[in-house]
Design a protein around this motif. Structure first.
Motif, PDB file in Angstrom:
ATOM      1  N   LEU A  37     -15.627 -36.591  33.202  1.00 30.15           N
ATOM      2  CA  LEU A  37     -15.526 -35.355  33.978  1.00 30.15           C
ATOM      3  C   LEU A  37     -14.162 -35.236  34.647  1.00 30.15           C
ATOM      4  CD1 LEU A  37     -19.084 -35.150  35.569  1.00 30.15           C
ATOM      5  CD2 LEU A  37     -18.144 -33.761  33.725  1.00 30.15           C
ATOM      6  N   GLY A  38     -13.652 -36.350  35.166  1.00 23.82           N
ATOM      7  CA  GLY A  38     -12.338 -36.336  35.799  1.00 23.82           C
ATOM      8  C   GLY A  38     -11.241 -35.989  34.801  1.00 23.82           C
ATOM      9  N   TRP A  40     -11.592 -34.337  32.038  1.00 25.41           N
ATOM     10  CA  TRP A  40     -11.761 -32.942  31.620  1.00 25.41           C
ATOM     11  C   TRP A  40     -11.180 -31.997  32.675  1.00 25.41           C
ATOM     12  CZ3 TRP A  40     -14.375 -32.582  26.898  1.00 25.41           C
ATOM     13  CH2 TRP A  40     -14.403 -31.294  26.354  1.00 25.41           C
ATOM     14  N   GLN A  41     -11.393 -32.326  33.931  1.00 30.09           N
ATOM     15  CA  GLN A  41     -10.862 -31.487  35.005  1.00 30.09           C
ATOM     16  C   GLN A  41      -9.340 -31.480  34.990  1.00 30.09           C
ATOM     17  OE1 GLN A  41     -12.788 -33.232  38.386  1.00 30.09           O
ATOM     18  NE2 GLN A  41     -14.564 -31.859  38.239  1.00 30.09           N
ATOM     19  N   ARG A  42      -8.735 -32.598  34.630  1.00 25.08           N
ATOM     20  CA  ARG A  42      -7.274 -32.655  34.558  1.00 25.08           C
ATOM     21  C   ARG A  42      -6.735 -31.781  33.433  1.00 25.08           C
ATOM     22  NH1 ARG A  42      -8.550 -37.932  35.684  1.00 25.08           N
ATOM     23  NH2 ARG A  42      -8.225 -38.650  33.545  1.00 25.08           N
ATOM     24  N   ASP A  44      -7.733 -28.885  32.950  1.00 29.46           N
ATOM     25  CA  ASP A  44      -7.842 -27.520  33.478  1.00 29.46           C
ATOM     26  C   ASP A  44      -8.534 -26.607  32.455  1.00 29.46           C
ATOM     27  OD1 ASP A  44      -7.561 -25.631  35.528  1.00 29.46           O
ATOM     28  OD2 ASP A  44      -5.713 -24.850  34.637  1.00 29.46           O
TER      29      ASP A  44
END
Length: 51
Positions: A37-38, A40-42, A44
């Motif tokens: 998840l981290g 994937w968030q990076r 954007d």
């Protein structure tokens, strides 16, 4: 996965035909879901999980 590689990338690297196969083994890695998840968030980019 500890370095932020997505499960999809791991799937292709290992040659798993099914994403579910890769997920089956992901639980063996501590905090695997948080790392994915981290990462994937990076990117954007919205996370879309196929049903």
């Amino acid at each position: 996965m500890q370095k932020g590689v997505s499960l999809y990338e791991v799937q292709h690297l290992l040659g798993h035909e099914s994403f579910q196969t890769t997920q089956r083994y992901a639980h063996l890695q501590p905090d695997a879901h948080k790392a994915v998840l981290g990462a994937w968030q990076r990117l954007d980019s919205p996370l879309v999980i196929a049903a």
